[in-house]
Motif scaffolding. Structure first.
Motif, mmCIF file in Angstrom:
data_model
loop_
_atom_site.group_PDB
_atom_site.id
_atom_site.type_symbol
_atom_site.label_atom_id
_atom_site.label_comp_id
_atom_site.label_asym_id
_atom_site.label_seq_id
_atom_site.Cartn_x
_atom_site.Cartn_y
_atom_site.Cartn_z
ATOM 1 N N ARG A 112 0.848 -1.199 0.000
ATOM 2 C CA ARG A 112 0.000 0.000 0.000
ATOM 3 C C ARG A 112 0.883 1.249 0.000
ATOM 4 O O ARG A 112 2.021 1.220 0.462
ATOM 5 N N LEU A 113 0.321 2.320 -0.495
ATOM 6 C CA LEU A 113 1.050 3.582 -0.533
ATOM 7 C C LEU A 113 1.426 4.044 0.871
ATOM 8 O O LEU A 113 2.525 4.577 1.088
ATOM 9 N N SER A 114 0.542 3.812 1.835
ATOM 10 C CA SER A 114 0.845 4.213 3.219
ATOM 11 C C SER A 114 2.064 3.453 3.750
ATOM 12 O O SER A 114 2.896 4.025 4.469
ATOM 13 N N HIS A 115 2.197 2.185 3.378
ATOM 14 C CA HIS A 115 3.367 1.405 3.804
ATOM 15 C C HIS A 115 4.633 1.921 3.118
ATOM 16 O O HIS A 115 5.706 1.989 3.731
ATOM 17 N N PHE A 116 4.497 2.297 1.849
ATOM 18 C CA PHE A 116 5.618 2.881 1.127
ATOM 19 C C PHE A 116 6.163 4.099 1.887
ATOM 20 O O PHE A 116 7.366 4.221 2.113
ATOM 21 N N TRP A 117 5.253 5.004 2.295
ATOM 22 C CA TRP A 117 5.701 6.218 2.991
ATOM 23 C C TRP A 117 6.250 5.895 4.366
ATOM 24 O O TRP A 117 7.182 6.565 4.842
ATOM 25 N N GLU A 118 5.741 4.877 5.007
ATOM 26 C CA GLU A 118 6.292 4.443 6.298
ATOM 27 C C GLU A 118 7.732 3.969 6.105
ATOM 28 O O GLU A 118 8.627 4.333 6.881
ATOM 29 N N GLY A 178 11.709 -2.731 6.207
ATOM 30 C CA GLY A 178 11.331 -1.753 7.214
ATOM 31 C C GLY A 178 11.778 -2.130 8.607
ATOM 32 O O GLY A 178 12.424 -3.154 8.835
ATOM 33 N N VAL A 179 11.391 -1.291 9.533
ATOM 34 C CA VAL A 179 11.740 -1.450 10.943
ATOM 35 C C VAL A 179 10.759 -2.406 11.588
ATOM 36 O O VAL A 179 9.543 -2.293 11.383
ATOM 37 N N GLU A 180 11.289 -3.339 12.342
ATOM 38 C CA GLU A 180 10.396 -4.257 13.064
ATOM 39 C C GLU A 180 9.780 -3.513 14.230
ATOM 40 O O GLU A 180 10.477 -2.939 15.072
ATOM 41 N N ARG A 181 8.467 -3.499 14.280
ATOM 42 C CA ARG A 181 7.748 -2.798 15.351
ATOM 43 C C ARG A 181 7.102 -3.813 16.268
ATOM 44 O O ARG A 181 6.528 -4.795 15.809
#
Length: 73
Positions: A2-8, A66-69
């Protein structure tokens, strides 16, 4: 992706201010010499844009997901 994940991913890897600047200015040769933002606006897959940017910026494989949260309690 998703685009939101891209920006994250962008914000986690490059910081919010630089991610925004990078999206407007960095040209992705693998995607027809478009900037990151132009490629997204043209309907390119956020995953494809992310991977092209990672290749250009030498982001190690270990950081491309990405960063593991930790889950919120």
């Amino acid at each position: 992706m998703r685009l939101s994940h891209f920006w994250e991913l962008m914000n986690d890897e490059f910081g919010e201010a630089y991610a925004s600047s990078l999206a407007r200015s960095h040209t992705l040769h693998a995607l027809g010499d478009q900037t990151v933002q132009q490629a997204l606006d043209a309907g390119e897959s956020p995953r494809r844009v992310w991977l092209a940017l990672c290749d250009d910026m030498d982001v190690p494989e270990s950081r491309r997901l990405g960063v593991e949260r930790k889950p919120a309690k």
